[in-house]
Scaffold this motif. Structure first.
Motif, PDB file in Angstrom:
ATOM      1  N   HIS A   5      29.857 -64.981 -89.007  1.00  0.00           N
ATOM      2  CA  HIS A   5      29.577 -65.007 -89.964  1.00  0.00           C
ATOM      3  C   HIS A   5      29.983 -64.082 -91.199  1.00  0.00           C
ATOM      4  O   HIS A   5      29.967 -64.468 -92.170  1.00  0.00           O
ATOM      5  CB  HIS A   5      27.974 -65.093 -89.921  1.00  0.00           C
ATOM      6  CG  HIS A   5      27.588 -63.532 -89.753  1.00  0.00           C
ATOM      7  ND1 HIS A   5      27.746 -62.803 -88.598  1.00  0.00           N
ATOM      8  CD2 HIS A   5      26.936 -62.688 -90.448  1.00  0.00           C
ATOM      9  CE1 HIS A   5      27.603 -61.722 -88.412  1.00  0.00           C
ATOM     10  NE2 HIS A   5      26.684 -61.599 -89.739  1.00  0.00           N
ATOM     11  N   SER A   6      30.316 -62.731 -90.504  1.00  0.00           N
ATOM     12  CA  SER A   6      30.798 -61.790 -91.515  1.00  0.00           C
ATOM     13  C   SER A   6      32.355 -62.213 -92.168  1.00  0.00           C
ATOM     14  O   SER A   6      32.600 -62.068 -93.289  1.00  0.00           O
ATOM     15  CB  SER A   6      31.059 -60.549 -90.916  1.00  0.00           C
ATOM     16  OG  SER A   6      29.766 -60.057 -90.563  1.00  0.00           O
ATOM     17  N   ARG A   9      31.872 -64.992 -94.887  1.00  0.00           N
ATOM     18  CA  ARG A   9      31.321 -64.244 -96.000  1.00  0.00           C
ATOM     19  C   ARG A   9      32.546 -63.574 -96.764  1.00  0.00           C
ATOM     20  O   ARG A   9      32.581 -63.820 -97.965  1.00  0.00           O
ATOM     21  CB  ARG A   9      30.198 -63.359 -95.543  1.00  0.00           C
ATOM     22  CG  ARG A   9      28.794 -63.958 -95.366  1.00  0.00           C
ATOM     23  CD  ARG A   9      27.838 -63.125 -95.049  1.00  0.00           C
ATOM     24  NE  ARG A   9      27.618 -62.338 -96.160  1.00  0.00           N
ATOM     25  CZ  ARG A   9      26.747 -62.654 -96.923  1.00  0.00           C
ATOM     26  NH1 ARG A   9      25.904 -63.836 -97.035  1.00  0.00           N
ATOM     27  NH2 ARG A   9      26.061 -61.843 -98.126  1.00  0.00           N
ATOM     28  N   ARG A  12      34.409 -66.395 -98.357  1.00  0.00           N
ATOM     29  CA  ARG A  12      33.737 -66.628 -99.470  1.00  0.00           C
ATOM     30  C   ARG A  12      33.922 -65.652-100.712  1.00  0.00           C
ATOM     31  O   ARG A  12      34.005 -65.913-101.924  1.00  0.00           O
ATOM     32  CB  ARG A  12      32.376 -67.019 -99.339  1.00  0.00           C
ATOM     33  CG  ARG A  12      31.526 -67.638-100.353  1.00  0.00           C
ATOM     34  CD  ARG A  12      30.352 -68.274-100.061  1.00  0.00           C
ATOM     35  NE  ARG A  12      29.319 -67.076 -99.779  1.00  0.00           N
ATOM     36  CZ  ARG A  12      28.229 -67.124 -99.086  1.00  0.00           C
ATOM     37  NH1 ARG A  12      27.795 -68.437 -98.939  1.00  0.00           N
ATOM     38  NH2 ARG A  12      27.182 -66.142 -98.745  1.00  0.00           N
ATOM     39  N   GLN A  13      33.815 -64.403-100.530  1.00  0.00           N
ATOM     40  CA  GLN A  13      33.759 -63.319-101.537  1.00  0.00           C
ATOM     41  C   GLN A  13      35.151 -63.378-101.996  1.00  0.00           C
ATOM     42  O   GLN A  13      35.354 -63.309-103.173  1.00  0.00           O
ATOM     43  CB  GLN A  13      33.492 -62.184-100.624  1.00  0.00           C
ATOM     44  CG  GLN A  13      33.448 -60.981-101.850  1.00  0.00           C
ATOM     45  CD  GLN A  13      32.499 -59.748-101.681  1.00  0.00           C
ATOM     46  OE1 GLN A  13      31.236 -60.058-101.432  1.00  0.00           O
ATOM     47  NE2 GLN A  13      32.813 -58.656-101.769  1.00  0.00           N
ATOM     48  N   VAL A 236      25.738 -66.482 -92.163  1.00  0.00           N
ATOM     49  CA  VAL A 236      26.322 -66.491 -93.508  1.00  0.00           C
ATOM     50  C   VAL A 236      25.462 -66.600 -94.576  1.00  0.00           C
ATOM     51  O   VAL A 236      25.916 -65.775 -95.756  1.00  0.00           O
ATOM     52  CB  VAL A 236      27.039 -67.868 -93.531  1.00  0.00           C
ATOM     53  CG1 VAL A 236      27.967 -68.146 -94.869  1.00  0.00           C
ATOM     54  CG2 VAL A 236      28.192 -68.136 -92.506  1.00  0.00           C
ATOM     55  N   GLY A 239      23.831 -62.518 -94.526  1.00  0.00           N
ATOM     56  CA  GLY A 239      24.366 -61.236 -94.539  1.00  0.00           C
ATOM     57  C   GLY A 239      24.148 -60.545 -93.345  1.00  0.00           C
ATOM     58  O   GLY A 239      24.496 -59.499 -93.457  1.00  0.00           O
TER      59      GLY A 239
END
Length: 298
Positions: A5-6, A9, A12-13, A236, A239
């Motif tokens: 999930h990190s 993320r 996505r960032q 996700v 966070g």
């Protein structure tokens, strides 16, 4: 180690902050100087994740491939246009929760990134922000074909949840005599699951972690996949890894305190939240395994 999930993320960032930007790519530490030079001055056109692997695609058909490993972390910063976590990765150093910093919103006179601190493997810099990578297991510039080779070695990613992934996982899990707890950590079987998700989804599904994959009913494997998709998708969104429902939380608003967030992970010796049996701890594959001997006896 940061779980899937990190990394999603992170992808996505990077897309939010740097996609479409021409980036200066350097290696302040020097260990990645040759790879950085191949990417320097090119536009980032895409960012994707598969399991624990991050792929940053540049306009010149080259890709920055990063696997954070146990100690890797990205740090970010920038001007008022920057939004998101200021640090993702390295749970032992920054904690499971992402470190947020929207200071850029109050600093319109952004004058560029700070001087590098510590062993910065690679720095990406745009006109509006920067990202520093430290401590990663893998940091390399690769071609599309090399990226495809990496992906070919990985199992399905629950956070992609593409058609056929559920059955691919089920088939792979049922074909091995390995304990299901070890299979969930095998990135060739399922990509992105780490020690926290492993312990929690097995508890949530009431599965004995020592059960061989060959003894796992196909429908139980499918439910395990579906639950993994659900909790990792929550990760996700939030966070954080939170696998308990609100009835177990002491907080009345927002996300729970860390001690309320999990059923069994790092709760060895404490009463099971469901039955009161002390949570057990063992070692499997050089990693700590947590489970309830009563709730997970089948």
């Amino acid at each position: 180690m940061p779980e899937g999930h990190s990394v999603h993320r992170l992808a996505r960032q990077f897309g939010d902050v740097f996609a479409g930007e021409r980036l200066a790519v350097t290696s302040p530490q020097g260990r990645f100087a040759q790879g950085a030079a191949l990417l320097d001055g090119h536009i980032l056109i895409g960012s994707t994740a598969h399991g624990k692997h991050l792929f940053l695609e540049f306009e010149n058909s080259l890709i920055l491939h990063v696997h954070l490993g146990l100690y890797g972390a990205w740090n970010f910063g920038g001007d008022a246009s920057f939004r998101g976590a200021s640090s993702i990765g390295a749970p032992r150093r920054v904690g499971e929760r992402e470190v947020r910093d929207d200071a850029g919103a109050d600093n319109p006179a952004y004058a560029g990134p700070p001087d590098p601190v510590g062993a910065v493997r690679v720095r990406l810099t745009s006109a509006h922000g920067w990202a520093d990578l430290r401590g990663a297991t893998t940091c390399e510039t690769i071609t599309d074909a090399e990226a495809a080779s990496v992906l070919a070695r990985l199992g399905p990613d629950p956070l992609q949840n593409l058609a056929g992934n559920r059955e691919s996982f089920t088939e792979a899990a049922l074909a091995k005599r390995t304990p299901i707890a070890a299979l969930l950590m095998d990135q060739k079987v399922i990509a992105g699951v780490g020690n926290v998700y492993r312990a929690e989804v097995l508890f949530r599904q009431g599965l004995d972690p020592w059960l061989p994959g060959t003894a796992l009913p196909a429908e139980a494997a499918r439910r395990l996949w579906d639950d993994t998709v659900a909790v990792m998708s929550d990760g996700v969104r939030d966070g954080r890894i939170v696998t308990t429902p609100p009835r177990y939380w002491t907080a009345s608003e927002g996300l729970p305190a860390p001690e309320d967030s999990h059923f069994v992970y790092r709760r060895q010796g404490l009463d099971c939240r469901n039955c009161g049996t002390p949570v057990a701890l063992a070692e499997l594959g050089a990693r700590k395994l947590y489970w309830c001997p009563s709730c997970q006896s089948a």
